[in-house]
Motif scaffolding. Structure first.
Motif, mmCIF file in Angstrom:
data_model
loop_
_atom_site.group_PDB
_atom_site.id
_atom_site.type_symbol
_atom_site.label_atom_id
_atom_site.label_comp_id
_atom_site.label_asym_id
_atom_site.label_seq_id
_atom_site.Cartn_x
_atom_site.Cartn_y
_atom_site.Cartn_z
ATOM 1 N N UNK A 24 -16.269 -30.899 -47.114
ATOM 2 C CA UNK A 24 -15.289 -29.876 -46.662
ATOM 3 C C UNK A 24 -15.749 -28.572 -46.677
ATOM 4 N N UNK A 25 -15.669 -27.764 -45.567
ATOM 5 C CA UNK A 25 -16.320 -26.333 -45.350
ATOM 6 C C UNK A 25 -15.428 -25.231 -46.273
ATOM 7 N N UNK A 26 -15.839 -24.467 -46.855
ATOM 8 C CA UNK A 26 -15.189 -23.483 -47.413
ATOM 9 C C UNK A 26 -15.795 -22.146 -46.776
ATOM 10 N N UNK A 27 -14.468 -21.137 -46.067
ATOM 11 C CA UNK A 27 -15.055 -19.970 -45.321
ATOM 12 C C UNK A 27 -15.734 -19.158 -46.227
ATOM 13 N N UNK A 28 -15.181 -19.022 -47.644
ATOM 14 C CA UNK A 28 -15.974 -17.920 -48.494
ATOM 15 C C UNK A 28 -16.004 -18.518 -49.720
ATOM 16 N N UNK A 29 -16.739 -17.756 -50.805
ATOM 17 C CA UNK A 29 -16.856 -17.847 -52.009
ATOM 18 C C UNK A 29 -16.601 -16.885 -52.857
ATOM 19 N N UNK A 30 -15.356 -16.900 -53.596
ATOM 20 C CA UNK A 30 -15.409 -15.479 -54.383
ATOM 21 C C UNK A 30 -16.482 -15.167 -55.277
ATOM 22 N N UNK A 31 -17.188 -16.114 -56.178
ATOM 23 C CA UNK A 31 -18.225 -15.562 -56.755
ATOM 24 C C UNK A 31 -19.474 -14.799 -55.831
ATOM 25 N N UNK A 32 -19.549 -15.316 -54.518
ATOM 26 C CA UNK A 32 -20.610 -14.868 -53.686
ATOM 27 C C UNK A 32 -20.228 -13.470 -52.961
ATOM 28 N N UNK A 33 -18.723 -13.471 -53.091
ATOM 29 C CA UNK A 33 -18.409 -12.189 -52.232
ATOM 30 C C UNK A 33 -18.625 -10.860 -53.009
ATOM 31 N N UNK A 34 -19.030 -9.839 -52.078
ATOM 32 C CA UNK A 34 -19.533 -8.832 -52.860
ATOM 33 C C UNK A 34 -20.962 -8.056 -51.980
ATOM 34 N N UNK A 35 -21.456 -7.229 -52.735
ATOM 35 C CA UNK A 35 -22.627 -6.649 -52.275
ATOM 36 C C UNK A 35 -23.922 -6.971 -52.869
ATOM 37 N N UNK A 36 -25.059 -7.492 -52.155
ATOM 38 C CA UNK A 36 -26.166 -7.736 -52.867
ATOM 39 C C UNK A 36 -27.372 -7.042 -52.345
ATOM 40 N N UNK A 37 -28.380 -6.873 -53.251
ATOM 41 C CA UNK A 37 -29.346 -5.943 -52.734
ATOM 42 C C UNK A 37 -30.774 -6.992 -52.932
ATOM 43 N N UNK A 38 -31.625 -6.881 -51.735
ATOM 44 C CA UNK A 38 -32.845 -7.760 -52.041
ATOM 45 C C UNK A 38 -33.933 -7.032 -53.125
ATOM 46 N N UNK A 39 -34.287 -7.771 -54.202
ATOM 47 C CA UNK A 39 -35.332 -7.288 -54.959
ATOM 48 C C UNK A 39 -36.584 -8.056 -54.749
ATOM 49 N N UNK A 40 -36.699 -9.087 -54.129
ATOM 50 C CA UNK A 40 -37.830 -10.005 -53.967
ATOM 51 C C UNK A 40 -37.670 -11.106 -53.090
ATOM 52 N N UNK A 41 -39.028 -11.438 -52.499
ATOM 53 C CA UNK A 41 -39.082 -12.594 -51.677
ATOM 54 C C UNK A 41 -40.034 -13.735 -52.202
ATOM 55 N N UNK A 42 -39.794 -14.775 -52.181
ATOM 56 C CA UNK A 42 -40.952 -15.689 -52.907
ATOM 57 C C UNK A 42 -41.148 -16.596 -51.466
ATOM 58 N N UNK A 43 -42.391 -16.621 -51.024
ATOM 59 C CA UNK A 43 -42.997 -17.234 -49.944
ATOM 60 C C UNK A 43 -44.160 -18.211 -50.388
ATOM 61 N N UNK A 44 -44.306 -19.433 -50.400
ATOM 62 C CA UNK A 44 -45.364 -20.288 -50.874
ATOM 63 C C UNK A 44 -45.770 -19.840 -52.190
ATOM 64 N N UNK A 45 -45.010 -19.667 -52.989
ATOM 65 C CA UNK A 45 -45.341 -19.366 -54.493
ATOM 66 C C UNK A 45 -45.661 -17.986 -54.678
ATOM 67 N N UNK A 46 -45.731 -17.081 -53.504
ATOM 68 C CA UNK A 46 -46.109 -15.849 -53.826
ATOM 69 C C UNK A 46 -45.143 -15.010 -53.916
ATOM 70 N N UNK A 47 -44.724 -14.071 -54.960
ATOM 71 C CA UNK A 47 -43.836 -13.167 -55.089
ATOM 72 C C UNK A 47 -44.166 -11.864 -54.515
ATOM 73 N N UNK A 48 -43.356 -11.429 -53.475
ATOM 74 C CA UNK A 48 -43.334 -10.170 -52.781
ATOM 75 C C UNK A 48 -42.148 -9.289 -53.290
ATOM 76 N N UNK A 49 -42.719 -8.311 -54.072
ATOM 77 C CA UNK A 49 -41.721 -7.431 -54.722
ATOM 78 C C UNK A 49 -41.106 -6.372 -53.562
#
Length: 142
Positions: A24-49
């Protein structure tokens, strides 16, 4: 007989769709709703800040709105689109925007976003998973 078979097939399909909660698909998730800012990216176990803020470069972020609407900012552009979540933390993102004058940080984000397929929420942290365990890690804004 043939005329009865088609409506019966629709009823059976619809019953299976409703009866199986895991699809069953849910169109939105209340815990997810809101603004989020990207802090870091993990690619192939390397953390890019996140790099230091530069004049004329925006913070990368996503705004998950109610009813599945999605807005975002890359390092230099605006995104609009949609999102859908389902049980077992699956997520589908779609939409678009321009990719003009992106920074290398912005390009990492823009290239990863269409491949996101899972998410995890932990204490004001959002992790979007893509490409076999790579991660976009966000902090809640506000």
């Amino acid at each position: 007989m043939k005329g009865l078979l088609i409506p019966t097939a629709y009823v059976l399909f619809f019953s299976l769709l409703i009866g199986c909660g895991k699809t069953t698909t849910i169109s939105s998730n209340m815990e997810l709703t809101g603004k989020w800012q990207l802090d870091s990216i993990v690619q192939e176990d390397v953390i890019i800040k996140k790099p230091a803020t530069t004049k004329g470069v925006m913070d990368i972020g996503l705004n998950f709105k109610e009813k599945g609407e999605l807005e975002g900012t890359t390092s230099t552009n605006i995104l609009t689109g949609f999102y859908e979540t389902a049980q077992q933390n699956t997520i589908q993102l779609g939409g678009g925007g321009t990719e003009r004058a992106e920074t290398s940080w912005g390009n990492l984000f823009v290239n990863a976003l269409p491949n996101v397929n899972l998410y995890d929420l932990k204490a004001n942290k959002l992790i979007l998973y893509y490409d076999n365990g790579n991660q976009l890690i966000f902090s809640r804004v506000q």
